[in-house]
Each structure stands twice: as structure tokens, then as C-alpha cells.
Design a protein around this motif. Structure first.
Motif, PDB file in Angstrom:
ATOM      1  N   THR A  56      -1.782 159.166  44.074  1.00  0.00           N
ATOM      2  CA  THR A  56      -0.781 158.441  44.867  1.00  0.00           C
ATOM      3  C   THR A  56      -0.009 159.408  45.767  1.00  0.00           C
ATOM      4  O   THR A  56       1.217 159.324  45.882  1.00  0.00           O
ATOM      5  CB  THR A  56       0.191 157.692  43.948  1.00  0.00           C
ATOM      6  OG1 THR A  56       0.770 158.632  43.027  1.00  0.00           O
ATOM      7  CG2 THR A  56      -0.515 156.588  43.186  1.00  0.00           C
ATOM      8  N   ASP A  57      -0.739 160.312  46.403  1.00  0.00           N
ATOM      9  CA  ASP A  57      -0.116 161.288  47.294  1.00  0.00           C
ATOM     10  C   ASP A  57       0.207 160.616  48.634  1.00  0.00           C
ATOM     11  O   ASP A  57      -0.509 160.769  49.628  1.00  0.00           O
ATOM     12  CB  ASP A  57      -1.046 162.483  47.491  1.00  0.00           C
ATOM     13  CG  ASP A  57      -0.382 163.600  48.300  1.00  0.00           C
ATOM     14  OD1 ASP A  57       0.798 163.430  48.680  1.00  0.00           O
ATOM     15  OD2 ASP A  57      -1.049 164.614  48.572  1.00  0.00           O
ATOM     16  N   ILE A  58       1.293 159.868  48.646  1.00  0.00           N
ATOM     17  CA  ILE A  58       1.654 159.118  49.844  1.00  0.00           C
ATOM     18  C   ILE A  58       2.074 160.044  50.975  1.00  0.00           C
ATOM     19  O   ILE A  58       1.857 159.741  52.152  1.00  0.00           O
ATOM     20  CB  ILE A  58       2.776 158.105  49.507  1.00  0.00           C
ATOM     21  CG1 ILE A  58       2.175 156.951  48.696  1.00  0.00           C
ATOM     22  CG2 ILE A  58       3.460 157.576  50.757  1.00  0.00           C
ATOM     23  CD1 ILE A  58       3.169 155.878  48.331  1.00  0.00           C
ATOM     24  N   SER A  80      -6.276 158.522  49.786  1.00  0.00           N
ATOM     25  CA  SER A  80      -5.522 159.620  49.194  1.00  0.00           C
ATOM     26  C   SER A  80      -6.082 159.929  47.823  1.00  0.00           C
ATOM     27  O   SER A  80      -6.737 159.090  47.193  1.00  0.00           O
ATOM     28  CB  SER A  80      -4.043 159.247  49.064  1.00  0.00           C
ATOM     29  OG  SER A  80      -3.872 158.262  48.059  1.00  0.00           O
ATOM     30  N   GLY A  82      -7.484 156.698  43.724  1.00  0.00           N
ATOM     31  CA  GLY A  82      -6.329 156.862  44.610  1.00  0.00           C
ATOM     32  C   GLY A  82      -6.112 155.615  45.449  1.00  0.00           C
ATOM     33  O   GLY A  82      -6.556 154.512  45.102  1.00  0.00           O
ATOM     34  N   LEU A  83      -5.449 155.776  46.579  1.00  0.00           N
ATOM     35  CA  LEU A  83      -5.153 154.668  47.479  1.00  0.00           C
ATOM     36  C   LEU A  83      -6.147 154.628  48.626  1.00  0.00           C
ATOM     37  O   LEU A  83      -6.627 155.670  49.090  1.00  0.00           O
ATOM     38  CB  LEU A  83      -3.740 154.797  48.062  1.00  0.00           C
ATOM     39  CG  LEU A  83      -2.568 154.762  47.098  1.00  0.00           C
ATOM     40  CD1 LEU A  83      -1.263 154.913  47.864  1.00  0.00           C
ATOM     41  CD2 LEU A  83      -2.563 153.462  46.315  1.00  0.00           C
ATOM     42  N   LEU A 131       3.645 150.700  46.442  1.00  0.00           N
ATOM     43  CA  LEU A 131       2.987 151.737  47.223  1.00  0.00           C
ATOM     44  C   LEU A 131       2.847 151.325  48.687  1.00  0.00           C
ATOM     45  O   LEU A 131       3.039 152.142  49.600  1.00  0.00           O
ATOM     46  CB  LEU A 131       1.616 152.045  46.621  1.00  0.00           C
ATOM     47  CG  LEU A 131       1.643 152.689  45.228  1.00  0.00           C
ATOM     48  CD1 LEU A 131       0.248 152.704  44.611  1.00  0.00           C
ATOM     49  CD2 LEU A 131       2.219 154.095  45.289  1.00  0.00           C
ATOM     50  N   GLN A 171      -5.169 149.774  45.716  1.00  0.00           N
ATOM     51  CA  GLN A 171      -5.047 150.812  44.709  1.00  0.00           C
ATOM     52  C   GLN A 171      -6.347 150.873  43.916  1.00  0.00           C
ATOM     53  O   GLN A 171      -6.763 149.892  43.295  1.00  0.00           O
ATOM     54  CB  GLN A 171      -3.876 150.537  43.772  1.00  0.00           C
ATOM     55  CG  GLN A 171      -3.661 151.658  42.756  1.00  0.00           C
ATOM     56  CD  GLN A 171      -2.548 151.341  41.779  1.00  0.00           C
ATOM     57  OE1 GLN A 171      -2.144 150.187  41.656  1.00  0.00           O
ATOM     58  NE2 GLN A 171      -2.047 152.358  41.089  1.00  0.00           N
ATOM     59  N   THR A 174       2.691 147.367  41.372  1.00  0.00           N
ATOM     60  CA  THR A 174       2.509 148.778  41.734  1.00  0.00           C
ATOM     61  C   THR A 174       1.939 148.904  43.133  1.00  0.00           C
ATOM     62  O   THR A 174       2.387 149.742  43.933  1.00  0.00           O
ATOM     63  CB  THR A 174       1.580 149.471  40.725  1.00  0.00           C
ATOM     64  OG1 THR A 174       2.155 149.388  39.422  1.00  0.00           O
ATOM     65  CG2 THR A 174       1.372 150.925  41.096  1.00  0.00           C
ATOM     66  N   GLU A 175       0.981 148.067  43.452  1.00  0.00           N
ATOM     67  CA  GLU A 175       0.365 148.105  44.771  1.00  0.00           C
ATOM     68  C   GLU A 175       1.386 147.727  45.854  1.00  0.00           C
ATOM     69  O   GLU A 175       1.422 148.337  46.932  1.00  0.00           O
ATOM     70  CB  GLU A 175      -0.816 147.138  44.803  1.00  0.00           C
ATOM     71  CG  GLU A 175      -1.890 147.508  45.801  1.00  0.00           C
ATOM     72  CD  GLU A 175      -3.127 146.643  45.569  1.00  0.00           C
ATOM     73  OE1 GLU A 175      -4.202 147.219  45.333  1.00  0.00           O
ATOM     74  OE2 GLU A 175      -2.999 145.403  45.625  1.00  0.00           O
ATOM     75  N   GLU A 180       7.027 161.296  44.497  1.00  0.00           N
ATOM     76  CA  GLU A 180       6.817 159.958  43.950  1.00  0.00           C
ATOM     77  C   GLU A 180       8.087 159.440  43.266  1.00  0.00           C
ATOM     78  O   GLU A 180       8.428 158.253  43.377  1.00  0.00           O
ATOM     79  CB  GLU A 180       5.649 159.944  42.965  1.00  0.00           C
ATOM     80  CG  GLU A 180       5.346 158.546  42.454  1.00  0.00           C
ATOM     81  CD  GLU A 180       4.004 158.439  41.740  1.00  0.00           C
ATOM     82  OE1 GLU A 180       3.787 157.396  41.092  1.00  0.00           O
ATOM     83  OE2 GLU A 180       3.195 159.375  41.826  1.00  0.00           O
TER      84      GLU A 180
END
Length: 727
Positions: A293-295, A290, A267-268, A209, A263, A205-206, A335
């Protein structure tokens, strides 16, 4: 300024050339080369020359009739009453021009109707108030028997790469390219590469992202005027262990953005450094976070900080960039979009493409105005069509692309997707138009320049194609893909040794990518080094097993007459690309030679059935290809060849005529039809077709070694043809 302005399609240049020579022999001056001096605008040059001309000779052909350039020039001439038309092909001349009787030279220059030619010269002489003479026509037709052609195929019925044109064609391409205008690189404030961000823990997952954030940063910053951003893949595929200075030198940038993604539960968190190279001075560093996960928001914050650190006036950035800061207000949709792009980035296989499409459908349901989601959906559906042959996938791709254009008119990514759709369906002019619109937004978008090159090549505009491919190398010198595409072009246009240099550059920039080695093999094949080609392709397969290298190895074995090894490789290739009709055609050829009985022996029971099944599958797949691109002559000629080998001679003959009507100047189409003629028991027709293919660049090494021509080898005419071919 010239007496006569000749309006014609570049496809017909070799047929027009002897006509121009005949006009010049009358003492008339002729403008037809469309040469452009540095700094000159093409439209201004055309306007100046056509305004000064006293006669406009319009050459109507199947290539020029649909050309907007030729039609506009004909309208200008008609308005000034200086139009003199001539027809060199059968075709429906536009209604507006039928009132002017055209001289009929439809077999020119192979056959000449002297009465029609005299009618043409008389019409020109009347407008110029000058005498004329037919003289010795042979003086002007000696070099007029060559015609332009294009190659879209690989080796024999290849999967990826094309065979070479003759040396005379290569020289012409070089001369045109030297005369062609080269667009200048925009003035730059800075050049930057966004390196692959590192996942702190290495979790899947990381990693997703981190890659998504880096990709989105690259795409967003690429829309900033005055900033050159290295292609994402160019930066990510640098060989491991390179020093930063070496990376920057290969990518031709003066800044590197690198960092790490963590992560956390809230959040990030991203730690970033912007480094100036080669001294590796830290221009700025910082930590950004963030919520969840609001990239999209995280990307925007980082991009603005980078631009400020580079000294760019953020307040004066273009409206295009401002629009891209918020492509959707729905974070869930964004996402889903990122997860779909991750699948598209990592794989071109059907299961991943289907999953990506489903995610994009969900994203568009979450936000029906999300244009980029539709653009990605277009690419996913087009990919599904390519791997499955399902025409429904193509239609879905078309709908998604048009929806993307409606929703987002200022995205280079959207225009790139639409251009790829048109290019794949053979609509070269529309594809080129979309790629050019993408370049207006991002002048450093190498994929758009490569697309323009491919479209130009499809239109037969070799000078324009080379210009575009070399321009792509200029703007993205560290991107292996542009060197690869340039190499392919060089190979297709009869310059295998130059192609070897380009492909060697690919292996230097991306040594873990199989394409460079695969294409090096094709270039070696083009100079007759079959064993060396097999070694390169084996190296490519050690990196990544893909159908192109497998098919090409099969062809090398076929030319070495190891038919069992050839069939084995073709089967392996088909396992990876079951919808490629060329692979099935190749397999049928190999099986036919395996099953071919010795003189006096009987055919093994069931042997022909295997080859027949392969040919039938090739027919079915090629017919499906025609549903998408009805003008694809290679799909028709492949069917003709397969039907002939199956003994269905009437269908083969009908398809052969259809293929020639679609395209009579493609060496590979002519190759297929020559083999069809052999099966029909027409050696003279086969020899005539191969003579034309040779004139268009069919390579001597292939003619010498191809087992398919064994039935002709005892014919003195074939021996003479083979001995007359250049290397």
C-alpha cells in the motif's frame, strides 16, 4: 499630493473622519483614505504620499499603538520633524514617540476639549505656516458618533452566524471594496479536478485507499506552477448524476481525472483516465500499480504522468513540488498519516480526533522528521480543544504546529495549519502572515484566502476581508465553502439579501450539505422571516443534525416566544457541542422565561435552579475560553450577563467594565452589557449601550422582537430608539 498625511488604524475610521473634515475646513488638503488605483502598489502609494506631505498627523489609539504601519509612518515623520501626534484613547504610546507632546482628545468626538483641539490645530498650522479656526465644531461632529465594530457571533448568542450591520456600514464596505486592489489570477496552462476514485469492490479498506490516493494527488498537483487544481471537496461533493461537462462547468476546469482502485494481494492497482471537457476526449489512460500500500510512490508516478499528458515540462517543475514527492522515506509512517487524515476528513468528533492524534504520534515516532504528520497533529489537537475545551489540547496543537514549521518550511499545508492555530487564538496578524505564506506556495488555496478574510475581519479591515473572500470565490468557483464564507461575511456586514444569493449557490453546488440550508435560515432570520428560517434549519437538520442549526432554531422559537421549544432546541444543540458557552447562555435565557411567574404568582419550586445551572455552566466555559484568548471580549461580556442574572451584581459590574476595556465597539458585546445593565437596575446605561449597538448595526427586527428587552418596552426612550432603527 496633500498637505497632511493622516496615519491611523482602520478601526478608528469613524472617529478620525470628523477630525479630517475639520482639517479640510481650514483649507488644508488631507490624504487619509488610502485609496489605491488598479495596478498601484500599496507600499509605493504610502511612500509617495508621506514623502510629499508637510505634516504627518499620527492618531494614537488602542488600535494604532500596536500597528507596525502606524509606527513606521510615525518614525518617518519624526525623522523629518513633521510629526504632529494626537491621542484619542488612553494607552501607552511607544517610548520613541513620547518626546512629542500629543494633543489629548481621548473622548473624541463624543466630548471635545476645545483647548486641546486648538493646541492640535496650532501645531499643524505652525508647520504649514497657515492660519486656522475652530469655527462651528458641530458642523464636523454630526457624523462622527458612529464607530467601527465587528461581529464574530451568531444570532443572539449564536453558534455560527452573525447579525447584520446597518445599511450605512454596508454602503461603506461596498465602496471600499470597489477601490481595493484585486489580485490577479495566475496565468494557467491547465485546470484540473481530481475526482473521487471509485473502490472496485466497495470494501472499507479499498474506499480508504481510493480516497487517500485522490486526496494526495490533489494536494501534490496543487503545488505545480501554472496548473489550477480544483479543491478536493468541490470535486467530491458534486451532485450525483451530473454529466462530466456539467461538473467541469461548475468547477471551472478543463480536465477531469477519474478512475478506479482495486486492492489485490500484491498491492494496489489503479486504472485512470484524463479527460478533456466538454468534448470528453481521453487525453491519456493507463494502469498503475504499487507494491503493498505504498500510496506515496503510486501518487508520484501518477502525478508525473498527468503533468506530462498536460504538456508541462516535468524537468522544470519547482523545487517545492520536487520536495513534496517524498515527504517521508518511511512507508509505515506515511500509511499511519493517511489513516489519521482519513479520520480527520470524515469526522470532527472527539473519539475520531483522539484516534487520529494517536496515529499521528505513532507516525512521528516512526519518522521524527515527518513535518506533515506534525501539521496534521496540530489540526487534530486544535479540533479536540474546540470540542472538549481542554486547554491542554490547545497547547499540544501549538507545539505540533511549531514542530511542523521547523521540519517543513515549504509546505502550504503546514502554513495553513499554523494560520488556523493563530486565528483561533485571536492572533489575527500572525494568522494572516501564515496564510499569505501558504498562498506563495499554492495561489489557489481557497482555505488560505478564507483565512486571510477571517483575519482581516478580526482586525476590523472590512475591505480587505471582502477582497479575500471574493478572491477565494474567483480561484475556486466550484467550491461551496468559499461561497458559504462569502455569504457569512455579507450577512455580518448588513447585506442579508446578497447573503441569501451566496447561500443559494452553496445549496446548488452541494445540495447534500447542511451548511447552505442552515445559513439560508440565518439570512431569512436577518430579514425577520422567523418561520421561514425554521423551515430552512429543519431542512438542514434532515441532512445532518448539528448544533448550529439546532441553536438557531432555538433562537427563532425564542423570538416567537415559544420558550419551551427554544429550550428543547438549545438542549439538543448542547448535546452536540457541550463546550459552547453561548449555547448554555441561550438555554439559561429560555429557562428563565419559562420559569418566570405571572404577576402575583410565586416562583415554582426548583425552577430558577435550572436556569441558574445553565448560567453557571456558561460562566465556567467562557472563563476557560479566556485562558486561550484573553482578549475575547465576548467571553467576558457573557460572564457579566450570566452573573447579573444570577444576582451576583458586583462580579457582573466588574466584568462589564473589563469587557468594555477589551472591546467597546462590538454590537454583541454591547448587547450583552445592555442586558447586564437591565439586571443591575440601570435602564439609562442599558439604553445608552443599545444606542451604540444600534449605531454599529444591531438589527431593528431583533430589537423589536427580542423578549430580553421587555423590561424597557414601556420606556419612551426605548420606543424612540426602536422607531429610529433601520431594518
Amino acid at each position: 499630493m496633500a498637505d497632511i498625511f493622516v496615519s491611523y488604524s482602520r478601526h478608528d475610521r469613524k472617529r478620525v473622519a470628523p477630525l479630517v473634515e475639520l482639517l479640510i475646513a481650514q483649507g488644508w488638503t488631507v490624504w487619509w483614505d488610502r485609496e489605491i488605483n488598479p495596478g498601484e502598489r500599496f507600499e509605493e502609494l504610502i511612500d509617495r504620499e508621506i514623502t510629499a506631505a508637510r505634516v504627518v498627523l499620527v492618531v494614537w489609539s488602542r488600535h494604532s499603538i500596536p500597528s507596525s504601519w502606524v509606527r513606521n509612518e510615525a518614525l518617518e515623520a519624526m525623522d523629518r520633524e513633521i510629526l504632529v501626534p494626537v491621542r484619542i484613547d488612553r494607552g501607552r504610546v511607544p517610548v520613541a514617540f513620547r518626546q512629542s507632546q500629543a494633543a489629548d482628545l481621548t473622548r473624541w468626538p463624543a466630548q471635545v476639549d476645545e483647548a486641546e483641539l486648538e493646541h492640535l490645530l496650532s501645531a499643524i498650522a505652525e508647520k504649514l505656516r497657515s492660519p486656522y479656526s475652530l469655527g462651528n465644531l458641530g458642523d464636523y461632529l454630526s457624523f462622527g458618533k458612529l464607530s467601527f465594530g465587528k461581529r464574530r457571533s451568531g444570532i443572539r448568542h449564536p453558534a455560527f452566524l452573525a447579525m447584520a450591520f446597518a445599511a450605512v456600514m454596508a454602503l461603506a464596505v461596498v465602496l471600499w471594496w470597489l477601490m481595493a486592489p484585486r489580485p490577479q489570477t495566475p496565468e494557467l496552462a491547465s485546470s484540473l479536478a481530481v475526482m473521487r476514485l471509485q473502490p472496485a469492490t466497495g470494501s472499507a479498506t479499498e474506499a480508504f485507499l481510493a480516497d487517500s490516493l485522490a486526496e494526495e494527488l490533489s494536494a501534490l498537483l496543487a503545488g505545480v506552477e501554472g496548473l489550477q487544481v480544483s479543491n478536493r471537496l468541490a470535486a467530491w461533493e458534486m451532485p450525483a448524476g451530473l454529466a462530466r461537462g456539467d461538473i467541469a462547468d461548475r468547477l471551472k476546469v478543463n480536465y477531469l481525472l477519474e478512475g478506479e482502485v482495486v486492492q489485490q494481494e500484491a498491492g494496489l492497482q489503479v486504472a485512470l483516465s484524463l479527460l478533456r471537457v466538454p468534448d470528453e476526449a481521453v487525453v491519456f489512460s493507463g494502469t498503475y500499480g504499487s507494491v503493498g500500500t505504498d500510496i506515496q510512490s503510486l501518487r508520484n508516478e501518477i502525478a508525473l504522468a498527468v503533468l506530462q499528458a498536460l504538456g508541462l515540462d516535468v524537468a522544470r517543475l519547482s523545487s517545492v513540488f520536487a520536495e513534496q514527492l517524498r515527504v517521508t522515506s518511511n512507508s509505515a509512517a506515511f500509511e499511519l498519516y493517511l489513516r489519521a487524515k482519513d479520520l480527520l476528513r470524515r469526522s470532527g468528533e472527539a473519539p475520531e480526533l483522539e484516534r487520529a492524534r494517536d496515529l499521528l504520534i505513532q507516525a512521528s515516532q516512526q519518522d521524527p522528521s515527518f513535518g506533515l504528520a506534525y501539521a496534521a497533529m496540530c489540526r487534530a489537537n486544535l479540533g479536540l480543544y474546540k470540542v472538549s475545551g481542554d486547554t491542554g489540547g490547545f497547547q499540544e496543537a501549538e507545539r505540533a504546529c511549531h514542530r511542523a514549521m521547523t521540519l517543513n518550511e515549504r509546505s502550504a499545508e503546514v502554513y495553513l495549519a499554523v494560520g488556523q492555530l493563530y486565528e483561533y487564538s485571536g492572533q489575527h496578524d500572525r494568522a494572516r502572515s501564515e496564510y499569505e505564506r501558504a498562498l506563495l506556495i499554492d495561489p489557489f488555496l481557497a482555505e488560505a484566502l478564507v483565512g486571510i478574510g477571517s483575519a482581516r475581519l478580526g482586525e476590523g479591515e472590512l475591505a480587505g476581508a471582502e477582497n479575500a473572500f471574493r478572491r477565494a470565490v474567483d480561484v475556486q468557483p466550484g467550491y461551496w465553502r468559499v461561497h458559504n464564507d462569502l455569504g457569512r461575511f455579507l450577512l455580518e456586514t448588513g447585506r442579508p439579501y446578497e447573503a441569501i444569493e451566496a447561500f443559494a449557490r452553496v445549496t446548488y453546488l452541494a445540495p447534500n450539505n447542511s451548511w447552505g440550508f442552515s445559513n439560508l435560515g440565518a439570512a431569512r432570520f436577518g430579514v425577520g422571516d422567523f418561520e421561514g428560517a425554521i423551515r430552512e434549519w429543519q431542512h438542514a437538520l434532515e441532512i445532518d443534525s448539528e448544533s448550529g442549526a439546532l441553536s438557531n432554531m432555538g433562537t427563532a422559537y425564542f423570538f416567537l416566544r415559544d420558550f419551551q421549544a427554544a429550550a428543547d432546541k438549545y438542549r439538543e444543540a448542547i448535546a452536540q457541542a457541550p463546550s459552547d458557552f453561548r449555547l448554555w447562555l441561550n438555554l439559561g435565557d429560555a429557562l428563565r422565561f419559562i420559569d418566570m411567574p405571572a404577576p402575583g404568582a410565586t416562583t415554582p419550586a426548583g425552577a430558577v435552579t435550572d436556569a441558574s445551572a445553565a448560567y453557571q455552566r456558561a460562566i465556567d466555559l467562557a472563563a476557560r475560553e479566556q485562558l486561550i484568548n484573553p482578549s475575547e471580549a465576548l467571553a467576558v461580556s457573557a460572564q457579566a450577563m450570566a452573573f447579573a442574572f444570577l444576582g451576583q451584581l458586583e462580579r457582573a459590574e466588574s466584568l462589564m467594565a473589563k469587557a468594555l476595556a477589551l472591546e467597546d465597539s462590538d454590537p454583541e458585546v454591547l448587547y450583552d452589557l445592555a442586558l447586564t445593565s437591565i439586571s443591575l437596575g440601570r435602564p439609562e446605561q442599558a439604553l445608552e449601550g443599545m444606542s451604540r449597538a444600534v449605531a454599529l448595526g444591531y438589527a431593528k427586527i431583533l430589537l423589536d422582537h427580542d423578549p430580553m428587552f421587555d423590561p424597557l418596552r414601556g420606556d419612551p426612550r426605548f420606543q424612540q430608539l426602536a422607531s429610529a432603527v433601520g431594518g
